[in-house]
Design an enzyme around this catalytic site. Structure first.
Site, PDB file in Angstrom:
ATOM      1  N   ASP A 177       5.180   6.809  -0.243  1.00  0.00           N
ATOM      2  CA  ASP A 177       6.378   6.154   0.277  1.00  0.00           C
ATOM      3  C   ASP A 177       7.657   6.928  -0.034  1.00  0.00           C
ATOM      4  OD1 ASP A 177       6.242   5.673  -2.445  1.00  0.00           O
ATOM      5  OD2 ASP A 177       5.975   3.516  -2.266  1.00  0.00           O
TER       6      ASP A 177
ATOM      7  N   HIS B 135       2.688  -5.328  -5.161  1.00  0.00           N
ATOM      8  CA  HIS B 135       2.776  -4.319  -4.096  1.00  0.00           C
ATOM      9  C   HIS B 135       2.028  -3.049  -4.481  1.00  0.00           C
ATOM     10  CE1 HIS B 135       6.853  -2.391  -5.540  1.00  0.00           C
ATOM     11  NE2 HIS B 135       5.833  -1.877  -6.176  1.00  0.00           N
TER      12      HIS B 135
ATOM     13  N   GLU C  65       4.887  -4.769   0.500  1.00  0.00           N
ATOM     14  CA  GLU C  65       5.367  -5.942  -0.222  1.00  0.00           C
ATOM     15  C   GLU C  65       4.573  -7.191   0.163  1.00  0.00           C
ATOM     16  OE1 GLU C  65       7.191  -4.803  -2.651  1.00  0.00           O
ATOM     17  OE2 GLU C  65       9.229  -5.437  -2.187  1.00  0.00           O
TER      18      GLU C  65
ATOM     19  N   ASN D 211       5.059  -7.719  -8.236  1.00  0.00           N
ATOM     20  CA  ASN D 211       4.739  -8.680  -7.172  1.00  0.00           C
ATOM     21  C   ASN D 211       3.424  -8.314  -6.469  1.00  0.00           C
ATOM     22  OD1 ASN D 211       5.433  -6.422  -5.732  1.00  0.00           O
ATOM     23  ND2 ASN D 211       7.176  -7.333  -4.641  1.00  0.00           N
TER      24      ASN D 211
HETATM   25  P1  PGA Z   1       5.900   1.437 -12.176  1.00  0.00           P
HETATM   26  O1  PGA Z   1       5.874   1.030 -10.651  1.00  0.00           O
HETATM   27  O2  PGA Z   1       4.783   2.440 -12.345  1.00  0.00           O
HETATM   28  O3  PGA Z   1       7.236   2.037 -12.378  1.00  0.00           O
HETATM   29  O4  PGA Z   1       5.648   0.191 -12.950  1.00  0.00           O
HETATM   30  C1  PGA Z   1       4.680   0.691 -10.035  1.00  0.00           C
HETATM   31  C2  PGA Z   1       4.946   0.296  -8.616  1.00  0.00           C
HETATM   32  O5  PGA Z   1       5.970  -0.362  -8.363  1.00  0.00           O
HETATM   33  O6  PGA Z   1       4.129   0.637  -7.753  1.00  0.00           O
END
Ligand code: PGA
Length: 235
Positions: free
Chosen positions: A67, A138, A143, A136
Site C-alpha cells: 500500500d 486491517h 479497512e 481494527n
Molecule cells: P504496526 O502496523 O506494525 O505499526 O503495528 C500494522 C498495520 O497497521 O498493518
C-alpha cells in the site's frame, strides 16, 4: 495455519527473517509481498544483517508492497516508498527497478490500481506475502467494511488507523486520509502468507482474526481460509 509464539520482538523478527530468507534461498527470483508499519522493521534489520554476512542475495528478487498513502511523493519521509528504501532496499543488493510500491500520486488513481493488479499478475503472483495487522483487523489498508474488495483500490482510512498512524506525523490532521491498497485477491492468491503481530495490544484483534468468524468487519479473518498461513506473534 501455523502459529509461532515467540518470547519477544527480537525472536519474532529472527523467525520472520528465517521464513523470508528461506523463501529467497529456495527461489532466488521470488516475488516478495512486503509490508510497512513498525512490526516488520526488526525482520528487515535481520535480513540486512544476513545480506551483509553473505548469507542472502537479493539480486534476483522482485518485491511488491501492499500500500501507499494518497498524496505523498516517494521522497516524502512518511511515504511507504521512502520507508521501504530506508528500512530495507537501500541496504541490500535488490535491484530497485524490481521493487514496486503503488503510486499515491498517480494522476489517474483508478488506472494506477489496475496497473498494479496487472503487474502482480504478470509477475505470476506473490510467492510470500508479509503482513502486519492493524488494531481494527486491517491488512494492508483493507479497512473493516461490509464487504471484501478483491482488486487494488483507493480506500478512505478509518479513524483508528489515522489515530494509530498519527504517531509518525506531526499531528492527526497531517495523516493522509486515503490510501491505495492491494486488495484481497492478490493477498489470498499469494502462495504463502506470513503475518506478524507484536505486543499485548494486538492480542485481542489477533484472536478475533484467527479464531473468530470470517467477516469483512475483521479483514484479517479471511486469512483463516489461506492454505499456507504462518503467524508469528509475541506479547
Ligand atoms: P504496526 O502496523 O506494525 O505499526 O503495528 C500494522 C498495520 O497497521 O498493518
Amino acid at each position: 495455519m501455523k502459529v509461532i509464539h515467540t518470547e519477544n520482538y527480537e525472536q519474532l523478527s529472527r523467525q520472520a527473517a528465517n521464513i523470508i530468507g528461506a523463501q529467497i534461498i529456495s527461489k532466488p527470483n521470488c516475488v516478495l509481498g512486503l509490508a510497512t508499519g513498525s512490526t516488520p522493521i526488526g525482520a528487515y534489520k535481520e535480513l540486512i544483517a544476513r545480506y551483509e554476512n553473505g548469507d542472502l542475495d537479493f539480486s534476483e528478487v522482485t518485491s511488491v508492497n501492499l500500500d501507499e498513502y494518497c498524496g505523498l511523493t516517494p521522497d516524502n519521509d512518511q511515504s511507504y516508498r521512502y520507508f521501504m528504501n530506508t528500512n530495507l532496499f537501500d541496504h541490500v543488493n535488490i535491484n530497485k527497478d524490481k521493487t514496486n510500491v503503488p503510486s499515491g500520486i498517480a494522476e489517474d488513481p483508478e488506472a494506477e490500481c489496475e496497473r498494479y493488479d496487472r503487474l502482480i499478475e504478470e509477475l505470476g503472483g506473490i510467492d510470500l506475502q508479509l503482513l502486519g495487522i492493524g488494531h481494527n483487523g486491517h491488512i494492508g489498508f483493507n479497512e473493516p467494511d461490509d464487504k471484501y474488495t478483491k482488486a487494488t483500490h483507493i480506500v478512505e482510512l478509518g479513524k483508528s488507523t489515522i489515530e494509530a498512524n498519527s504517531r509518525f506525523f506531526a499531528s492527526y490532521d497531517d495523516v493522509p486520509k486515503s490510501a491505495i491498497t492491494m486488495g484481497m485477491k492478490s493477498i489470498m492468491n499469494a502462495k504463502k502468507v506470513l503475518l506478524v503481530a507484536s505486543g499485548k495490544d494486538k492480542q485481542e484483534i489477533l484472536k478475533k482474526a484467527l479464531y473468530g468468524p470470517i467477516t469483512p468487519n475483521v479483514p484479517a479473518s479471511i486469512l483463516q481460509l489461506h492454505p499456507d498461513l504462518t503467524v508469528i506473534e509475541c506479547q
